[in-house]
Enzyme design. Structure first.
Site, short mmCIF file in Angstrom:
data_model
loop_
_atom_site.label_atom_id
_atom_site.label_comp_id
_atom_site.label_asym_id
_atom_site.label_seq_id
_atom_site.Cartn_x
_atom_site.Cartn_y
_atom_site.Cartn_z
N LYS A 120 14.06 0.53 50.70
CA LYS A 120 15.50 0.72 50.62
C LYS A 120 16.25 -0.61 50.78
O LYS A 120 17.13 -0.95 50.00
CB LYS A 120 15.97 1.72 51.69
CG LYS A 120 17.39 2.20 51.46
CD LYS A 120 17.93 2.96 52.63
CE LYS A 120 18.40 2.00 53.69
NZ LYS A 120 19.07 2.62 54.81
N ASP A 138 19.64 6.27 50.42
CA ASP A 138 19.76 6.44 51.86
C ASP A 138 20.11 7.90 52.15
O ASP A 138 20.13 8.74 51.25
CB ASP A 138 20.80 5.48 52.45
CG ASP A 138 22.21 5.91 52.10
OD1 ASP A 138 22.37 6.76 51.19
OD2 ASP A 138 23.14 5.43 52.76
#
Ligand code: SF4
Length: 211
Positions: A120, A138
């Site tokens: 991420k 997310d």
């Protein structure tokens, strides 16, 4: 959800916010990397507060190493997991200096090899610092994609795969920020604001909240 609806959603989000970006404050790829590292399980507001004093004294890997782990902690101690984050920052700065001439590498594998940097964080840095069409997923994006049926998936990896497949190239670079901001301010976790949602008529969530 069909593709025409997806394109309508992205077009509307783009119209409302043609140049979206992160709410983290940063002045260089290095500062962005550090801010994203600090943002795990912390709000952007709390990270910005800490980096407002940290970056003026440690805006490069060598300045960060000179400040040292205790010095870093004195700036970031209001943020969750600050001990481990300070240690990861120190290790990351060492690797940047030893292996990348003090620069943030524009390379997924090299980024993911840095302590505390997962897929991420690498996606956010590649997208926001270097303009790559990556889509970091997310908790906000995961929720929005599943609720709306825009790109449903059982975990963040599945949602990312689906997004890469269904988001047309012209929307790819900004998609991450549109979805994150939508999740943060409108399609919020506990009580989505469906009554004032820009894409309410396109969203396929069955339990919309209007109160
Ligand atoms: S209509 Fe409600 S559930 Fe759908 S995207 Fe908007 S806020 Fe989220």
């Amino acid at each position: 959800m069909n593709q025409a609806k997806r394109i309508a959603i992205l077009s509307r989000l783009r119209e409302a916010n043609p140049h979206p970006t992160t709410e983290l404050r940063y002045g260089s790829p290095f500062e962005l990397l550090i801010a994203v590292l600090l943002s795990a399980q912390a709000t952007d507001v709390s990270v910005n507060k800490a980096t407002a004093t940290l970056f003026p004294v440690a805006g490069t890997p060598s300045a960060m190493l000179a400040l040292g782990s205790e010095g870093i902690k004195s700036h970031i101690k209001s943020i969750g997991l600050f001990n481990i984050k300070a240690e990861n920052i120190i290790k990351t700065c060492r690797i940047l200096l030893e292996q990348h001439q003090g620069r943030v590498p524009e390379d997924r594998a090299a980024l993911e090899a840095l302590p505390g940097v997962g897929r991420k964080t690498a996606n956010v840095v590649l997208n926001t610092a270097f303009g790559w069409p990556t889509i970091a997923v997310d908790t906000h994006i995961f929720r929005v994609c599943n609720r709306t049926e825009f790109a449903p998936g059982k975990d963040v990896a599945a949602v990312e795969q689906k997004l890469i497949k269904v988001v047309p190239a012209e929307f790819r670079v900004d998609c991450h920020h549109w979805l994150i901001l939508h999740g943060r301010y409108t399609c919020i976790a506990r009580k989505p604001r469906c009554g004032s949602c820009l894409i309410e008529d396109l969203c396929e969530f069955r339990e919309k909240v209007y109160a």
